[in-house]
Design an enzyme around this catalytic site. Structure first.
Site, mmCIF file in Angstrom:
data_model
loop_
_atom_site.group_PDB
_atom_site.id
_atom_site.type_symbol
_atom_site.label_atom_id
_atom_site.label_comp_id
_atom_site.label_asym_id
_atom_site.label_seq_id
_atom_site.Cartn_x
_atom_site.Cartn_y
_atom_site.Cartn_z
ATOM 1 C CG PHE A 16 40.278 46.328 41.990
ATOM 2 C CD1 PHE A 16 40.762 46.991 43.113
ATOM 3 C CD2 PHE A 16 38.916 46.421 41.695
ATOM 4 C CE1 PHE A 16 39.914 47.728 43.935
ATOM 5 C CE2 PHE A 16 38.065 47.159 42.504
ATOM 6 C CZ PHE A 16 38.565 47.796 43.631
ATOM 7 N NE ARG A 109 41.961 16.907 40.340
ATOM 8 C CZ ARG A 109 42.892 17.101 41.274
ATOM 9 N NH1 ARG A 109 43.186 16.143 42.133
ATOM 10 N NH2 ARG A 109 43.544 18.248 41.337
ATOM 11 C CE1 TYR A 148 33.085 40.752 33.198
ATOM 12 C CE2 TYR A 148 30.992 41.897 33.388
ATOM 13 C CZ TYR A 148 32.164 41.438 33.963
ATOM 14 O OH TYR A 148 32.409 41.672 35.298
HETATM 15 P P1 NAD Z 1 40.658 42.907 37.318
HETATM 16 O O1 NAD Z 1 40.708 43.036 35.839
HETATM 17 O O2 NAD Z 1 41.511 43.817 38.140
HETATM 18 O O3 NAD Z 1 41.000 41.428 37.780
HETATM 19 C C1 NAD Z 1 40.798 40.285 36.969
HETATM 20 C C2 NAD Z 1 42.025 39.416 37.118
HETATM 21 O O4 NAD Z 1 41.826 38.213 36.338
HETATM 22 C C3 NAD Z 1 43.298 40.079 36.576
HETATM 23 O O5 NAD Z 1 44.342 39.915 37.492
HETATM 24 C C4 NAD Z 1 43.557 39.331 35.275
HETATM 25 O O6 NAD Z 1 44.917 39.330 34.902
HETATM 26 C C5 NAD Z 1 43.020 37.953 35.617
HETATM 27 N N1 NAD Z 1 42.696 37.145 34.442
HETATM 28 C C6 NAD Z 1 42.029 37.530 33.326
HETATM 29 N N2 NAD Z 1 41.949 36.507 32.470
HETATM 30 C C7 NAD Z 1 42.563 35.443 33.060
HETATM 31 C C8 NAD Z 1 42.821 34.107 32.679
HETATM 32 N N3 NAD Z 1 42.414 33.619 31.486
HETATM 33 N N4 NAD Z 1 43.484 33.296 33.523
HETATM 34 C C9 NAD Z 1 43.943 33.770 34.730
HETATM 35 N N5 NAD Z 1 43.736 35.022 35.139
HETATM 36 C C10 NAD Z 1 43.060 35.850 34.312
HETATM 37 O O7 NAD Z 1 39.113 43.057 37.726
HETATM 38 P P2 NAD Z 1 38.404 43.003 39.158
HETATM 39 O O8 NAD Z 1 37.603 44.217 39.294
HETATM 40 O O9 NAD Z 1 39.366 42.623 40.208
HETATM 41 O O10 NAD Z 1 37.371 41.804 38.925
HETATM 42 C C11 NAD Z 1 37.538 40.522 39.491
HETATM 43 C C12 NAD Z 1 36.309 39.681 39.238
HETATM 44 O O11 NAD Z 1 35.171 40.298 39.818
HETATM 45 C C13 NAD Z 1 36.007 39.477 37.761
HETATM 46 O O12 NAD Z 1 35.559 38.150 37.575
HETATM 47 C C14 NAD Z 1 34.880 40.446 37.505
HETATM 48 O O13 NAD Z 1 34.041 40.008 36.469
HETATM 49 C C15 NAD Z 1 34.155 40.448 38.842
HETATM 50 N N6 NAD Z 1 33.420 41.712 39.036
HETATM 51 C C16 NAD Z 1 34.063 42.854 39.410
HETATM 52 C C17 NAD Z 1 33.338 44.015 39.565
HETATM 53 C C18 NAD Z 1 33.971 45.312 40.006
HETATM 54 O O14 NAD Z 1 33.287 46.330 40.064
HETATM 55 N N7 NAD Z 1 35.235 45.358 40.373
HETATM 56 C C19 NAD Z 1 31.953 44.026 39.311
HETATM 57 C C20 NAD Z 1 31.352 42.851 38.899
HETATM 58 C C21 NAD Z 1 32.083 41.692 38.777
#
Ligand code: NAD
Ligand code: UDP
Length: 321
Positions: A16, A109, A148
């Protein structure tokens, strides 16, 4: 204005937030390499970028080392919805911790600047309200959210130790609840759940009594905060809270979604998940002072755009849901 084209890695680039970030970086003229293992992300999210001459996407799991040459790294890879990060909690901690180690090792690196997508979850179920960066949090280390929360806390520790030990250029953002187009209909987070339920005329599931609060940021505002933080001087490391400080109870969010969609859905009450924080709202004074940043998209406007997106997705049934 001076402009330097950079090679930028976005982990979680098909997710997202990642997909919106890739779009913004390409629009600014950079070369973007997205990596994703598609656990919660989708190729659909970046389908419109695949023909862009400066965009590349690679299937890769960040718990394994990655050897690429880049100038900047945005580390977003990690499932963000409680439903998904609790599905395989051991993997969630691994993604957060080993993923961070791999990206920090890569940054070391190639001498890249590295950004960490941290979270308001580092504050747990907060006893200080709203939450400033100086608040150290109230996290249950052994509960179902710990994979998490503690994973992200450990990632922050690693970022600051790489800074102290190896003088890395780091930027840590603590992201509060963000919503918008390209959330998956089955994401499980509250905004997408409520909108999808309303559009399908299903009951709206309120966990607990709905008096727990969150503060919701529209995705475009958040991504603007990301690039502003990344562009700051090297002595600015964060953590910096990024979120919209307009707080509301979940019951009120449900009512807004019903009003904006014109749905006939009933509100139904379900048990509150374990360790679900009762209140959450960012203190964004630091982001305002350091980045000159504050959200500009109001809740109704942002919900309106998100509803339109889900109407398209559910109407065309293009997506497997
Ligand atoms: P999301 O689940 O849509 O995106 C996470 C992405 O990471 C996905 O595309 C998933 O396939 C990928 N992913 C997961 N494990 C992986 C791995 N081992 N290797 C490679 N890719 C991997 O969620 P998001 O809302 O887009 O969140 C993105 C980041 O922002 C995350 O780190 C999340 O913790 C952080 N975050 C988001 C929010 C929010 O409200 N959207 C709030 C706090 C933190
Ligand atoms: N929630 C809800 N109904 C749902 C999904 C979530 O009432 O269908 C509540 C959840 O219990 C929490 C809030 O909405 O209090 C935000 O949940 P979300 O999973 O979006 O994110 P969190 O901030 O808890 O990580």
């Amino acid at each position: 204005m001076s402009y330097t084209k950079k090679r930028i890695l976005v982990t979680g680039g098909a997710g997202f937030l990642g997909s919106h970030l890739c779009e913004k970086l390409l629009a600014a003229g950079h070369d973007v390499l997205a990596v994703d293992n598609y656990f919660t992300g989708r190729r659909d999210n970046v389908a419109h970028l695949l023909n862009h001459p400066s965009f590349e996407i690679m299937r890769h799991d960040v718990t394994f080392p990655l050897y690429v040459e880049v100038d900047e790294i945005y580390n977003l890879a990690c499932p963000a919805s409680p439903v998904h990060y609790q599905f395989d909690p051991v993997q969630t901690t691994k993604v957060s911790v080993v993923g961070a180690i791999n990206m920090l090792g890569l940054a070391k690196r190639v001498k890249a600047k590295v950004f960490q997508a941290s979270t308001s979850e580092v504050y747990g179920d907060p006893t200080v309200h709203p939450q400033p960066e100086a608040y150290r949090g109230s996290v249950n280390p052994i509960g179902p959210r710990a994979c998490y929360d503690e994973g992200k806390r450990c990632a922050e520790t690693l970022f600051f130790d790489y800074r102290r030990q190896h003088n890395l250029r780091i930027k840590v953002a603590r992201i509060f609840n963000t919503y918008g187009p390209r959330m998956h209909p089955n994401d499980g987070r509250v905004v997408s759940n409520f909108i999808v339920q309303a559009l399908r005329g299903e009951d709206i599931t309120i966990f607990g009594d709905g008096m727990q609060t969150r503060a919701f940021c529209y995705v475009d505002d958040l991504i603007e905060g990301f690039v502003r933080l990344m562009a700051t001087d090297d002595d600015i490391t964060g953590p910096v809270n990024l979120g919209n400080p307009v707080e509301l109870p979940m019951l009120q969010l449900a009512e807004r979604v019903v009003a904006l969609t014109g749905a006939k859905s009933k509100l139904i009450f379900r048990p509150l998940p374990i360790d679900d924080p009762m209140q959450r709202c960012p203190d964004i004074s630091k982001a305002k002072a350091l980045l000159g940043w504050a959200p500009v998209v109001g809740l109704d406007e942002g919900l309106g755009k998100t509803i339109k997106y889900f109407e398209g997705v559910l109407g065309t049934k293009k997506m497997k849901i």
